[in-house]
Design an enzyme around this catalytic site. Structure first.
Site, PDB file in Angstrom:
ATOM      1  N   TRP A  91      45.195  37.197  36.060  1.00 39.60           N
ATOM      2  CA  TRP A  91      44.679  38.017  34.944  1.00 39.60           C
ATOM      3  C   TRP A  91      43.243  38.380  35.288  1.00 39.60           C
ATOM      4  CZ3 TRP A  91      46.839  33.095  34.136  1.00 39.60           C
ATOM      5  CH2 TRP A  91      45.921  32.049  34.201  1.00 39.60           C
ATOM      6  N   GLU A 103      35.021  41.866  36.097  1.00 36.96           N
ATOM      7  CA  GLU A 103      35.614  42.787  37.079  1.00 36.96           C
ATOM      8  C   GLU A 103      35.676  44.198  36.503  1.00 36.96           C
ATOM      9  OE1 GLU A 103      39.235  40.017  37.727  1.00 36.96           O
ATOM     10  OE2 GLU A 103      38.928  41.057  39.631  1.00 36.96           O
ATOM     11  N   ARG A 131      41.316  29.918  41.301  1.00 30.66           N
ATOM     12  CA  ARG A 131      42.291  29.130  42.065  1.00 30.66           C
ATOM     13  C   ARG A 131      42.773  27.847  41.408  1.00 30.66           C
ATOM     14  NH1 ARG A 131      39.581  28.464  47.710  1.00 30.66           N
ATOM     15  NH2 ARG A 131      37.662  29.234  46.751  1.00 30.66           N
ATOM     16  N   CYS A 180      38.432  33.886  45.654  1.00 33.38           N
ATOM     17  CA  CYS A 180      39.018  33.831  44.311  1.00 33.38           C
ATOM     18  C   CYS A 180      38.448  32.683  43.483  1.00 33.38           C
ATOM     19  CB  CYS A 180      40.539  33.702  44.401  1.00 33.38           C
ATOM     20  SG  CYS A 180      41.324  33.577  42.784  1.00 33.38           S
TER      21      CYS A 180
HETATM   22  N1  ARG Z   1      38.551  43.326  41.151  1.00 35.95           N
HETATM   23  C1  ARG Z   1      39.813  44.007  41.121  1.00 35.95           C
HETATM   24  C2  ARG Z   1      39.838  44.983  39.955  1.00 35.95           C
HETATM   25  O1  ARG Z   1      38.924  45.040  39.202  1.00 35.95           O
HETATM   26  C3  ARG Z   1      40.980  43.042  40.982  1.00 35.95           C
HETATM   27  C4  ARG Z   1      41.005  41.894  41.977  1.00 35.95           C
HETATM   28  C5  ARG Z   1      41.899  40.746  41.551  1.00 35.95           C
HETATM   29  N2  ARG Z   1      41.467  40.168  40.308  1.00 35.95           N
HETATM   30  C6  ARG Z   1      42.081  39.185  39.653  1.00 35.95           C
HETATM   31  N3  ARG Z   1      41.580  38.797  38.502  1.00 35.95           N
HETATM   32  N4  ARG Z   1      43.149  38.582  40.126  1.00 35.95           N
HETATM   33  O2  ARG Z   1      40.767  45.708  39.728  1.00 35.95           O
END
Ligand code: ARG
Length: 361
Positions: A236, A241, A68, A65
């Site tokens: 968030w 991602e 953090r 992560c």
């Molecule tokens: N990578 C995953 C997604 O795109 C989520 C993982 C957790 N991500 C976060 N920002 N807490 O759905």
């Protein structure tokens, strides 16, 4: 007496009390209490304070992560007394609402009862509390290919989706060996963001969207030897991602060719870097759209800077930093962040979150 559990409990309580600056006599009396409870029941019950700090430590120890820095701000909802499927559904809905917070996303974890001797675990089948279904159809895959298997399992339970690219999977809750129960995610519970671009007007015609909050719901939380198989948690999104993985990966929504074509690029020539150009515009669009919708999101450059602050604060507290470089580097322009140029020790400390066997396999 379960010696292994006692050893883990002891280690956790010492560290937890040290970090919370508890007086020593409180630590020793708490340890006596725990020892007795383990002797009598084979397990022990965390106080809310231990639960909350343990969950925050688990986030702090999550090597993959990048977010953090904010581990201390995690909100911990204690739902250990929920014992029916209906009560679990209600607690999940509370989590979503509390986390989403009208767009100003709060990091939240909801903790359900731990694995206990002689009691069946509570699990949800979902990987995230909100995720899109995926279907194999005659004209190829519709929806999110990452959800193919779970979607099929849900259909076996009698659920039917609308077969759009963005159907919410239902929640599936299973308690012990009871048959799983499913329920549609209450509509309007989770905001969705339509993806538009600050300059490229045609972008909205791609009809792309994503949900506001990623809430991982299939990992096990371990604190002081106690295992919590259902403890959904969220932060968030970091823009990449969605823009560099969920919407871009070839085995996910695979949108780069379409974006590139609309940009007027020749997608026959890899060396023109059409993928890189399309990726950049898609990611600009994701960040812009979330901001415009008033939903918290962070770009990967800012997230890396925040991670740097986390590294510094851990050093200040004289804790050894652990990390998984392969996950910490963002999937776009990784070498433009300091993380790329550094090494991290990928050692696993507890409390932490762990993968566990899927309940439907
Ligand atoms: N990578 C995953 C997604 O795109 C989520 C993982 C957790 N991500 C976060 N920002 N807490 O759905």
């Amino acid at each position: 007496m379960n010696e292994q559990l006692w050893k883990k409990a002891e280690e956790f309580i010492h560290q937890c009390h040290r970090e919370l600056q508890k007086p020593e006599d409180e630590t020793s009396s708490r340890l006596c209490e725990i020892k007795e409870e383990i002797e009598e029941t084979g397990s022990y019950t965390h106080t809310y304070e231990e639960l909350a700090h343990g969950a925050r430590m688990a986030w702090r120890n999550s090597n993959r992560c990048i977010g953090r820095l904010f581990w201390r701000t995690l909100h911990v909802l204690d739902e250990r007394s929920r014992d029916t499927e209906e009560a679990v559904f209600q607690a999940l809905a509370r989590h979503v609402t509390f986390a989403e917070n009208g767009g100003k996303i709060r990091p939240v974890i909801t903790i359900f009862r731990p694995s206990l001797p002689g009691k069946g675990d509570i699990r949800v089948w979902n990987h995230q509390l909100v995720r899109y279904a995926g279907y194999e159809t005659a004209d190829g895959i519709v929806g999110d290919p990452a959800s193919l298997e779970l979607t099929q399992r849900c259909e076996e339970l009698g659920w039917r989706g609308k077969k759009t690219d963005f159907d919410y999977l239902p929640w599936v809750v299973q308690i012990g060996s009871r048959p799983p129960k499913w329920k549609e995610v209450p509509s309007g519970l989770m905001k969705e963001v339509h993806i538009v671009h600050p300059e490229l007007e045609w972008f909205s015609e791609l009809k792309l969207k994503w949900y506001a909050v990623p809430i991982i719901s299939d990992m096990k939380l371990e604190i002081g030897g106690i295992h919590y198989p259902l403890a959904p948690f969220n932060g968030w999104y970091m823009g990449t991602e969605i823009g560099a993985r969920n919407l871009a990966d070839e085995n996910r929504y695979h949108k780069l060719p379409e974006v590139a074509r609309r940009m007027g690029l020749n997608i026959e020539r890899l060396s023109d870097l059409w993928k890189d150009k399309a990726l950049t515009e898609l990611n600009i669009a994701v960040l812009y759209s979330f901001k415009r919708a008033g939903v918290s999101i962070v770009d990967h450059h800012t997230a890396a800077q925040q991670f740097k602050l986390f590294e510094q604060s851990e050093a200040q507290e004289e804790r050894a930093l652990t990390g998984d470089w392969t996950w910490l580097i963002p999937p776009m322009s990784p070498a433009a962040t300091h993380i790329f140029h550094q090494e991290y020790e990928n050692a696993t400390h507890t409390p932490n979150f762990f993968y566990q066997k899927k309940p439907y396999e």
